[in-house]
Design a protein around this motif. Structure first.
Motif, PDB file in Angstrom:
ATOM      1  N   ALA A 114       0.506  -1.349  -0.011  1.00  0.00           N
ATOM      2  CA  ALA A 114      -0.057  -0.381  -0.292  1.00  0.00           C
ATOM      3  C   ALA A 114       1.006   1.371  -0.257  1.00  0.00           C
ATOM      4  O   ALA A 114       0.879   1.911  -0.812  1.00  0.00           O
ATOM      5  N   LEU A 115       1.927   0.905   0.689  1.00  0.00           N
ATOM      6  CA  LEU A 115       3.182   2.512   0.882  1.00  0.00           C
ATOM      7  C   LEU A 115       3.676   2.693  -0.567  1.00  0.00           C
ATOM      8  O   LEU A 115       3.486   4.014  -1.463  1.00  0.00           O
ATOM      9  N   ASN A 116       3.940   1.895  -1.119  1.00  0.00           N
ATOM     10  CA  ASN A 116       4.119   2.334  -2.864  1.00  0.00           C
ATOM     11  C   ASN A 116       4.086   2.485  -3.302  1.00  0.00           C
ATOM     12  O   ASN A 116       3.514   3.476  -4.069  1.00  0.00           O
ATOM     13  N   LEU A 117       1.869   1.579  -3.611  1.00  0.00           N
ATOM     14  CA  LEU A 117       1.374   2.365  -4.566  1.00  0.00           C
ATOM     15  C   LEU A 117       0.917   4.059  -3.601  1.00  0.00           C
ATOM     16  O   LEU A 117       0.509   4.738  -4.893  1.00  0.00           O
ATOM     17  N   PHE A 118       0.975   3.761  -2.522  1.00  0.00           N
ATOM     18  CA  PHE A 118       0.638   5.342  -2.614  1.00  0.00           C
ATOM     19  C   PHE A 118       1.881   6.235  -2.791  1.00  0.00           C
ATOM     20  O   PHE A 118       2.035   7.506  -3.091  1.00  0.00           O
ATOM     21  N   LEU A 119       3.247   6.288  -2.951  1.00  0.00           N
ATOM     22  CA  LEU A 119       4.536   7.195  -3.261  1.00  0.00           C
ATOM     23  C   LEU A 119       4.382   6.969  -4.805  1.00  0.00           C
ATOM     24  O   LEU A 119       4.272   8.348  -5.170  1.00  0.00           O
ATOM     25  N   GLN A 120       3.702   6.019  -5.549  1.00  0.00           N
ATOM     26  CA  GLN A 120       3.463   6.484  -6.922  1.00  0.00           C
ATOM     27  C   GLN A 120       2.530   7.290  -7.042  1.00  0.00           C
ATOM     28  O   GLN A 120       2.768   8.493  -8.310  1.00  0.00           O
ATOM     29  N   ASP A 121       1.362   7.168  -7.015  1.00  0.00           N
ATOM     30  CA  ASP A 121       0.551   8.410  -6.794  1.00  0.00           C
ATOM     31  C   ASP A 121       0.624   9.214  -6.519  1.00  0.00           C
ATOM     32  O   ASP A 121       0.326  10.820  -7.219  1.00  0.00           O
ATOM     33  N   ILE A 122       1.492   9.927  -5.599  1.00  0.00           N
ATOM     34  CA  ILE A 122       1.655  11.211  -4.990  1.00  0.00           C
ATOM     35  C   ILE A 122       2.602  12.058  -5.342  1.00  0.00           C
ATOM     36  O   ILE A 122       2.398  13.350  -5.528  1.00  0.00           O
ATOM     37  N   TYR A 123       3.062  11.202  -6.024  1.00  0.00           N
ATOM     38  CA  TYR A 123       3.685  11.899  -7.478  1.00  0.00           C
ATOM     39  C   TYR A 123       3.938  11.703  -8.833  1.00  0.00           C
ATOM     40  O   TYR A 123       4.402  12.363  -9.995  1.00  0.00           O
ATOM     41  N   ALA A 176       2.798  12.290  10.827  1.00  0.00           N
ATOM     42  CA  ALA A 176       1.756  12.322  10.710  1.00  0.00           C
ATOM     43  C   ALA A 176       1.253  11.735   9.535  1.00  0.00           C
ATOM     44  O   ALA A 176       0.065  11.168   9.360  1.00  0.00           O
ATOM     45  N   VAL A 177       2.161  11.076   8.228  1.00  0.00           N
ATOM     46  CA  VAL A 177       1.410  10.282   7.293  1.00  0.00           C
ATOM     47  C   VAL A 177       0.789   8.991   8.138  1.00  0.00           C
ATOM     48  O   VAL A 177       0.056   8.742   7.449  1.00  0.00           O
ATOM     49  N   TYR A 178       1.830   8.490   9.228  1.00  0.00           N
ATOM     50  CA  TYR A 178       1.788   7.410   9.814  1.00  0.00           C
ATOM     51  C   TYR A 178       0.002   6.917  10.182  1.00  0.00           C
ATOM     52  O   TYR A 178      -0.623   6.434   9.976  1.00  0.00           O
ATOM     53  N   ALA A 179      -0.098   8.243  10.249  1.00  0.00           N
ATOM     54  CA  ALA A 179      -1.768   8.488  10.989  1.00  0.00           C
ATOM     55  C   ALA A 179      -2.755   7.566  10.086  1.00  0.00           C
ATOM     56  O   ALA A 179      -3.813   7.468   9.894  1.00  0.00           O
ATOM     57  N   TYR A 180      -2.765   8.262   8.901  1.00  0.00           N
ATOM     58  CA  TYR A 180      -3.091   7.995   7.907  1.00  0.00           C
ATOM     59  C   TYR A 180      -2.527   6.624   7.031  1.00  0.00           C
ATOM     60  O   TYR A 180      -4.374   5.838   6.081  1.00  0.00           O
ATOM     61  N   VAL A 181      -2.359   5.701   7.421  1.00  0.00           N
ATOM     62  CA  VAL A 181      -2.011   4.363   6.624  1.00  0.00           C
ATOM     63  C   VAL A 181      -2.890   3.731   6.211  1.00  0.00           C
ATOM     64  O   VAL A 181      -3.377   3.038   5.839  1.00  0.00           O
ATOM     65  N   PRO A 182      -3.871   3.163   7.684  1.00  0.00           N
ATOM     66  CA  PRO A 182      -5.387   2.297   7.514  1.00  0.00           C
ATOM     67  C   PRO A 182      -5.472   3.379   6.508  1.00  0.00           C
ATOM     68  O   PRO A 182      -6.543   1.785   5.691  1.00  0.00           O
ATOM     69  N   LYS A 183      -5.937   4.227   6.520  1.00  0.00           N
ATOM     70  CA  LYS A 183      -7.139   4.638   5.076  1.00  0.00           C
ATOM     71  C   LYS A 183      -5.931   4.643   4.242  1.00  0.00           C
ATOM     72  O   LYS A 183      -6.508   4.242   2.595  1.00  0.00           O
ATOM     73  N   ILE A 184      -5.062   4.615   3.649  1.00  0.00           N
ATOM     74  CA  ILE A 184      -3.918   4.132   2.913  1.00  0.00           C
ATOM     75  C   ILE A 184      -4.327   3.286   2.329  1.00  0.00           C
ATOM     76  O   ILE A 184      -4.469   2.804   0.850  1.00  0.00           O
ATOM     77  N   ILE A 185      -3.691   1.882   3.142  1.00  0.00           N
ATOM     78  CA  ILE A 185      -4.462   0.631   2.439  1.00  0.00           C
ATOM     79  C   ILE A 185      -5.983   0.462   2.080  1.00  0.00           C
ATOM     80  O   ILE A 185      -5.874  -0.430   1.130  1.00  0.00           O
ATOM     81  N   LYS A 186      -6.611   0.887   2.756  1.00  0.00           N
ATOM     82  CA  LYS A 186      -7.865   0.649   2.557  1.00  0.00           C
ATOM     83  C   LYS A 186      -8.844   0.568   0.971  1.00  0.00           C
ATOM     84  O   LYS A 186      -8.663   0.521   0.226  1.00  0.00           O
TER      85      LYS A 186
END
Length: 474
Positions: A99-108, A323-333
């Motif tokens: 999920a974090l890898n997909l997040f990084l690809q998306d935000i950049y 601070a981003v850590y707090a959103y990781v559950p939402k990132i996974i979802k």
């Protein structure tokens, strides 16, 4: 079977239950401890200490007036994790890494998660770790976080909680590997009887993952280190040696025609993959920090041109911001449409007015963390702090709320540890290592960090913590 003399106290102890019963996965080792005299245990600990010194298992502590190099104390009583627990950890860590890898690809690139309002845009786009030169980039094979060290703790409910993600240059894996070699010599018989999963093939797996980033049949790989004064230099040199690759400083490299070359006695040799142990903004003075003496001018241009792969990819630091850590559950979802297998610690974002007020009102009960600090620095443990420290952190939070988060004070689990008073419980955390190559793989072991002071919750080596070998059972 009941224990004698060892008391779990009010915490969750990983060897004994609240009613004094030995947990099944520790039973054989407990029998061994009962048969071994205190004198013998102290002798074994002394031998392990001497072995560490002879191996050079040191780390550097900045701002320490007593000298820079220190031995990371290795306690000889291993932490033992049953396979059933490990399977859940493994599944949860793979899910989180994906999920974090997909997040990084998306935000950049597309920034869909920001457009959809899942995460506040300013939290990402105004972060000092969001690197503008990386916008529009897709790293080789689409992988951003190749090596991850995720910190977890086990709380009083017996469940593991993610404490933080380390996606930039996670350290400590060499201590996991070397500690295993030492502890195998301390307990040769019981180690073999117990069925402990191996970790010694980590350098082979790391090299294979790095080579996978290049399309060349025999890519040249190097480890880029800031140099001998870095706190983790021992690890840099150890991993380069174990992989059989070059250990290089920035001054050893040169960029020509957007290709990176290593200067050797036989001339220039092109490097295809760099396992970089230098922070993002020091990688290339032409693109990032112009004052950097550690990086390689032109390295980022070579990276953008696809002529070299970097692990981890530049720009990953934004995803392990506290601070981003707090959103990781939402990132996974959002990206996987799954519920998190492993839970976060409940987190208050001081940037949010309601959360901030709660933190200011209850600071004596909370752990307050600076979002960009590491190593146990920039942190307040409310229940153990003085009124003066509470007042100072209230002011810090009020003046710069976006820079702080807060969490409940967890009751970290304890494990048996050899102390001056004998064998006693000490608080621990867990840092497993995850490699992302052709697939995501969690190494079946981890760096267990232990707070050596009685009652202390601070396990960081820079703050006086030690380590343990971690046995994951088949």
């Amino acid at each position: 079977m009941k224990t004698e003399g060892y008391n779990a106290g009010e915490h969750y102890d990983e060897m004994i239950s609240a009613d004094g019963e030995i947990r099944e996965h520790y039973s054989e080792f407990y029998h061994h401890l009962k048969k071994t005299s205190s004198r013998k245990m102290n002798h074994l600990q002394h031998s392990a200490n001497q072995t560490q010194r002879s191996m050079g298992m040191t780390f550097n502590v900045y701002h320490d007036n007593q000298g820079m190099e220190k031995i990371l104390h290795l306690d000889i009583i291993p932490r033992i994790i049953p396979n059933s627990e490990w399977q859940k950890l493994e599944a949860g860590l793979k899910q989180r890494t994906q999920a974090l890898n997909l997040f990084l690809q998306d935000i950049y690139n597309e920034r869909n998660i920001l457009k959809d309002g899942i995460i506040p845009s300013d939290l990402i786009l105004k972060s000092k770790d969001y690197l503008e030169p990386c916008i529009g980039l897709t790293p080789p094979k689409g992988i951003w976080c190749h090596i991850t060290g995720t910190d977890l703790v086990k709380s009083k409910d017996g469940e593991y909680y993610i404490l933080e993600d380390n996606l930039r240059c996670p350290s400590g894996v060499s201590y996991m590997l070397e500690s295993r070699e030492i502890i195998k010599r301390v307990y040769p018989d019981i180690f073999n009887q117990k069925g402990v999963m191996p970790v010694s093939n980590y350098p082979t797996k790391l090299l294979r993952m790095l080579q996978n980033l290049s399309d060349k049949p025999k890519p040249v790989v190097g480890v880029l280190t800031p140099g001998i004064y870095n706190s983790a230099y021992y690890e840099h040199s150890y991993l380069a040696l174990q992989m059989g690759v070059e250990l290089v400083n920035g001054v050893d490299l040169i960029v020509e025609n957007r290709r990176v070359y290593m200067q050797t006695t036989k001339g220039l040799q092109q490097i295809d993959v760099l396992y970089r142990r230098i922070d993002d903004t020091f990688l290339d003075p032409k693109t990032f920090n112009p004052d950097s003496m550690l990086g390689v001018p032109g390295l980022f241009d070579a990276y953008k041109a696809g002529n070299i792969a970097l692990a981890n990819a530049p720009g990953t630091g934004v995803a392990d911001d506290k601070a981003v850590y707090a959103y990781v559950p939402k990132i996974i979802k959002y990206y996987l449409d799954e519920e998190p297998i492993l839970n976060n610690v409940p987190t208050y974002l001081c940037r949010e007015e309601e959360d901030r007020q709660y933190v200011l009102d209850h600071i004596e009960e909370l752990v307050v963390k600076e979002t960009n600090a590491a190593g146990g620095y920039g942190m307040l443990i409310g229940p153990k702090a003085t009124p003066e420290e509470h007042a100072r952190f209230r002011e810090l939070v009020a003046n710069n709320p976006t820079n702080y988060i807060a969490q409940p004070t967890l009751s970290l689990s304890t494990v048996p540890t050899l102390c001056e008073e004998g064998i006693s419980g000490r608080h621990v955390d867990l840092r497993p290592y995850i490699l992302y190559g052709q697939e995501i793989e969690v190494i079946p072991g981890a760096l267990t960090r232990v707070a050596l002071k009685k009652g202390s919750l601070v396990v960081n080596s820079s703050q006086g913590g030690g380590s343990k070998d971690t046995w994951v059972l088949y």
